[in-house]
Design a protein around this motif. Structure first.
Motif, PDB file in Angstrom:
ATOM      1  N   ASP A 179      18.552   8.987  62.274  1.00 15.55           N
ATOM      2  CA  ASP A 179      19.289   7.841  62.812  1.00 15.55           C
ATOM      3  C   ASP A 179      20.777   8.129  62.921  1.00 15.55           C
ATOM      4  N   VAL A 180      21.315   8.926  61.998  1.00 11.21           N
ATOM      5  CA  VAL A 180      22.717   9.339  62.112  1.00 11.21           C
ATOM      6  C   VAL A 180      22.916  10.109  63.412  1.00 11.21           C
ATOM      7  N   LEU A 181      22.024  11.073  63.678  1.00 11.82           N
ATOM      8  CA  LEU A 181      22.140  11.879  64.891  1.00 11.82           C
ATOM      9  C   LEU A 181      22.016  11.005  66.138  1.00 11.82           C
ATOM     10  N   GLY A 182      21.022  10.097  66.138  1.00 10.52           N
ATOM     11  CA  GLY A 182      20.793   9.248  67.305  1.00 10.52           C
ATOM     12  C   GLY A 182      21.932   8.290  67.573  1.00 10.52           C
ATOM     13  N   LEU A 183      22.418   7.624  66.520  1.00 11.74           N
ATOM     14  CA  LEU A 183      23.481   6.634  66.706  1.00 11.74           C
ATOM     15  C   LEU A 183      24.798   7.299  67.062  1.00 11.74           C
ATOM     16  N   ASP A 184      25.142   8.399  66.381  1.00  8.89           N
ATOM     17  CA  ASP A 184      26.409   9.067  66.677  1.00  8.89           C
ATOM     18  C   ASP A 184      26.429   9.604  68.103  1.00  8.89           C
ATOM     19  N   ALA A 185      25.279  10.119  68.574  1.00 10.53           N
ATOM     20  CA  ALA A 185      25.212  10.595  69.955  1.00 10.53           C
ATOM     21  C   ALA A 185      25.393   9.435  70.932  1.00 10.53           C
ATOM     22  N   ALA A 186      24.784   8.282  70.624  1.00 10.80           N
ATOM     23  CA  ALA A 186      24.911   7.103  71.491  1.00 10.80           C
ATOM     24  C   ALA A 186      26.353   6.597  71.519  1.00 10.80           C
ATOM     25  N   LEU A 187      27.016   6.624  70.368  1.00 11.58           N
ATOM     26  CA  LEU A 187      28.416   6.192  70.319  1.00 11.58           C
ATOM     27  C   LEU A 187      29.294   7.100  71.180  1.00 11.58           C
ATOM     28  N   PRO A 204      25.394  22.713  57.749  1.00 11.11           N
ATOM     29  CA  PRO A 204      26.168  23.837  58.301  1.00 11.11           C
ATOM     30  C   PRO A 204      25.310  25.039  58.659  1.00 11.11           C
ATOM     31  N   GLY A 205      24.162  25.210  57.983  1.00 12.33           N
ATOM     32  CA  GLY A 205      23.344  26.389  58.234  1.00 12.33           C
ATOM     33  C   GLY A 205      22.512  26.324  59.494  1.00 12.33           C
ATOM     34  N   GLN A 206      22.358  25.136  60.103  1.00 12.43           N
ATOM     35  CA  GLN A 206      21.460  25.030  61.246  1.00 12.43           C
ATOM     36  C   GLN A 206      22.132  24.563  62.530  1.00 12.43           C
ATOM     37  N   LEU A 207      23.387  24.150  62.447  1.00 13.17           N
ATOM     38  CA  LEU A 207      24.028  23.602  63.643  1.00 13.17           C
ATOM     39  C   LEU A 207      24.233  24.652  64.735  1.00 13.17           C
ATOM     40  N   GLY A 208      24.466  25.898  64.333  1.00 10.27           N
ATOM     41  CA  GLY A 208      24.707  26.950  65.318  1.00 10.27           C
ATOM     42  C   GLY A 208      23.537  27.185  66.247  1.00 10.27           C
ATOM     43  N   SER A 209      22.337  26.909  65.752  1.00 13.00           N
ATOM     44  CA  SER A 209      21.144  27.139  66.569  1.00 13.00           C
ATOM     45  C   SER A 209      20.580  25.845  67.150  1.00 13.00           C
ATOM     46  N   ASN A 210      21.296  24.731  66.949  1.00 13.77           N
ATOM     47  CA  ASN A 210      20.822  23.447  67.465  1.00 13.77           C
ATOM     48  C   ASN A 210      21.983  22.717  68.132  1.00 13.77           C
ATOM     49  N   PRO A 211      22.206  22.986  69.414  1.00  9.46           N
ATOM     50  CA  PRO A 211      23.364  22.395  70.098  1.00  9.46           C
ATOM     51  C   PRO A 211      23.332  20.871  70.179  1.00  9.46           C
ATOM     52  N   THR A 212      22.131  20.268  70.170  1.00  8.44           N
ATOM     53  CA  THR A 212      22.046  18.803  70.234  1.00  8.44           C
ATOM     54  C   THR A 212      22.596  18.183  68.961  1.00  8.44           C
ATOM     55  N   GLU A 213      22.178  18.709  67.800  1.00  5.46           N
ATOM     56  CA  GLU A 213      22.705  18.220  66.527  1.00  5.46           C
ATOM     57  C   GLU A 213      24.190  18.498  66.419  1.00  5.46           C
ATOM     58  N   GLU A 214      24.600  19.697  66.829  1.00  4.38           N
ATOM     59  CA  GLU A 214      26.010  20.079  66.723  1.00  4.38           C
ATOM     60  C   GLU A 214      26.895  19.138  67.538  1.00  4.38           C
ATOM     61  N   SER A 215      26.432  18.784  68.727  1.00  4.60           N
ATOM     62  CA  SER A 215      27.206  17.883  69.581  1.00  4.60           C
ATOM     63  C   SER A 215      27.303  16.493  68.964  1.00  4.60           C
ATOM     64  N   ALA A 216      26.173  15.996  68.427  1.00 10.65           N
ATOM     65  CA  ALA A 216      26.164  14.640  67.847  1.00 10.65           C
ATOM     66  C   ALA A 216      27.066  14.549  66.629  1.00 10.65           C
ATOM     67  N   LEU A 217      27.122  15.616  65.837  1.00 11.41           N
ATOM     68  CA  LEU A 217      27.855  15.575  64.569  1.00 11.41           C
ATOM     69  C   LEU A 217      29.275  16.123  64.669  1.00 11.41           C
ATOM     70  N   GLN A 218      29.656  16.623  65.838  1.00  5.54           N
ATOM     71  CA  GLN A 218      30.987  17.207  65.985  1.00  5.54           C
ATOM     72  C   GLN A 218      32.058  16.189  65.604  1.00  5.54           C
ATOM     73  N   GLY A 219      32.920  16.550  64.663  1.00  4.59           N
ATOM     74  CA  GLY A 219      33.993  15.664  64.232  1.00  4.59           C
ATOM     75  C   GLY A 219      33.613  14.687  63.137  1.00  4.59           C
ATOM     76  N   SER A 220      32.362  14.729  62.666  1.00  2.00           N
ATOM     77  CA  SER A 220      31.932  13.808  61.615  1.00  2.00           C
ATOM     78  C   SER A 220      32.439  14.249  60.245  1.00  2.00           C
ATOM     79  N   TYR A 221      32.554  13.275  59.352  1.00  2.00           N
ATOM     80  CA  TYR A 221      32.877  13.526  57.952  1.00  2.00           C
ATOM     81  C   TYR A 221      31.640  13.193  57.121  1.00  2.00           C
TER      82      TYR A 221
END
Length: 233
Positions: A179-187, A204-221
Motif C-alpha cells: 500500500d505504501v508503494l501504491g499510494l506513493d506512486a498515485a500521489l 535498499p537491496g532490491q530497488l536497483g533491480s525494480n524500477p517501479t518500486e524505486e520510482s514510487a519510493l524515490q525521495g521517501s523517508y
C-alpha cells in the motif's frame, strides 16, 4: 550459537499465514499450541489478531513476543512488545518518527500532515501513535483516515486525491509495503511535491533491480524499527 538460551535449545517450527482472517488467526495459534506444542510464539506479527487470540494464549500460558499493535498485547501478562506500548496508543518507541518530523519542521513554519492507514485495528493504533508524535512537534494534522483495505486494494487514486485536497505538506503512511508503494506512486502521478514518510518500505537491496518500486519510493523517508540486513549488526 552457544546452544540455546539458558540451556534451552531453540527449535523453529515454522510460521502460519492467516490470510488476513481473524478466524484463521485463532485456529493458527491453536494449532501451534495444541498440535505443535510450542513454548512461545516468536515473532508474533499478526494484524488481524483479536481478543480471542489473546485469551487462548494467556489461558495456555504461552508467551508471545512481537510487534505490539494488536489487541493481544493489551493487558496480557504473557505478551511482550518489542516496540513499546503501541497497542494502547502510548508514544513509546516513536523517537525516530519525532526526529524525522523535527528535521522537516522549519523554524517558524506550520507543517501539515496526512496519515493514511490500513482499515485494521493495527492501522488505527499505529495512526494514533503517529498522530501523537506529530502533535508533539507542533505540526498540524489535516488528514487522518484508516480506510485503505489491507488486501485487495488496486486503485489508490481516490485516497491520493483526498490527501491532495487536504493540502498536506507531509504524508506519513501507516500502511503495509504494497500500500505504501501504491499510494506513493498515485500521489506522484497527481503531482504531489511534499515529503513521504513510512515505517516499513526500506528496501535498499532490491530497488536497483525494480524500477517501479524505486520510482514510487524515490525521495521517501523511512522510520525503520529494526536493524537492516545491510547494516551487518
Amino acid at each position: 550459537k552457544a546452544g540455546g538460551l539458558d540451556g534451552r535449545k531453540i527449535k523453529y517450527e515454522g510460521f502460519l499465514d492467516d490470510a488476513f482472517s481473524p478466524a484463521t488467526a485463532l485456529t493458527n495459534v491453536q494449532q501451534l499450541v495444541e498440535n505443535d506444542h510450542v513454548f512461545a510464539v516468536v515473532p508474533f506479527n499478526n494484524e488481524t489478531a483479536t481478543d480471542s487470540v489473546s485469551t487462548f494464549l494467556s489461558q495456555h500460558k504461552t508467551p508471545l513476543i512481537g510487534y505490539g499493535v494488536t489487541p493481544p498485547f493489551i493487558d496480557n501478562p504473557w505478551a511482550w512488545s518489542i516496540n513499546g506500548d503501541y497497542a494502547k496508543g502510548a508514544t513509546a518507541a516513536t523517537t525516530a518518527i519525532v526526529e524525522l518530523e523535527t528535521a522537516l519542521h522549519k523554524k517558524g513554519s506550520q507543517l501539515t500532515f496526512a496519515i493514511p492507514a490500513n482499515a485494521l485495528p493495527s492501522g488505527v493504533n499505529a495512526a494514533k501513535v503517529i498522530a501523537a508524535s506529530i502533535k508533539a512537534t507542533g505540526a498540524k494534522i489535516v488528514y487522518d483516515e484508516a480506510n485503505i483495505a489491507a488486501i485487495g486494494t488496486t486503485n489508490y487514486q481516490p485516497y491520493a486525491q483526498a490527501i491532495m485536497s487536504s493540502g498536506a505538506d507531509v504524508v506519513f503512511d501507516a500502511l503495509g509495503n504494497a500500500d505504501v508503494l501504491g499510494l506513493d506512486a498515485a500521489l506522484k502521478a497527481d503531482g504531489y511535491k511534499g515529503a513521504n514518510l513510512n515505517g516499513v518500505a526500506y528496501f535498499p537491496g532490491q530497488l536497483g533491480s525494480n524500477p517501479t518500486e524505486e520510482s514510487a519510493l524515490q525521495g521517501s523517508y523511512v522510520s525503520n524499527s529494526f536493524p537492516a540486513d545491510e547494516d551487518n549488526t
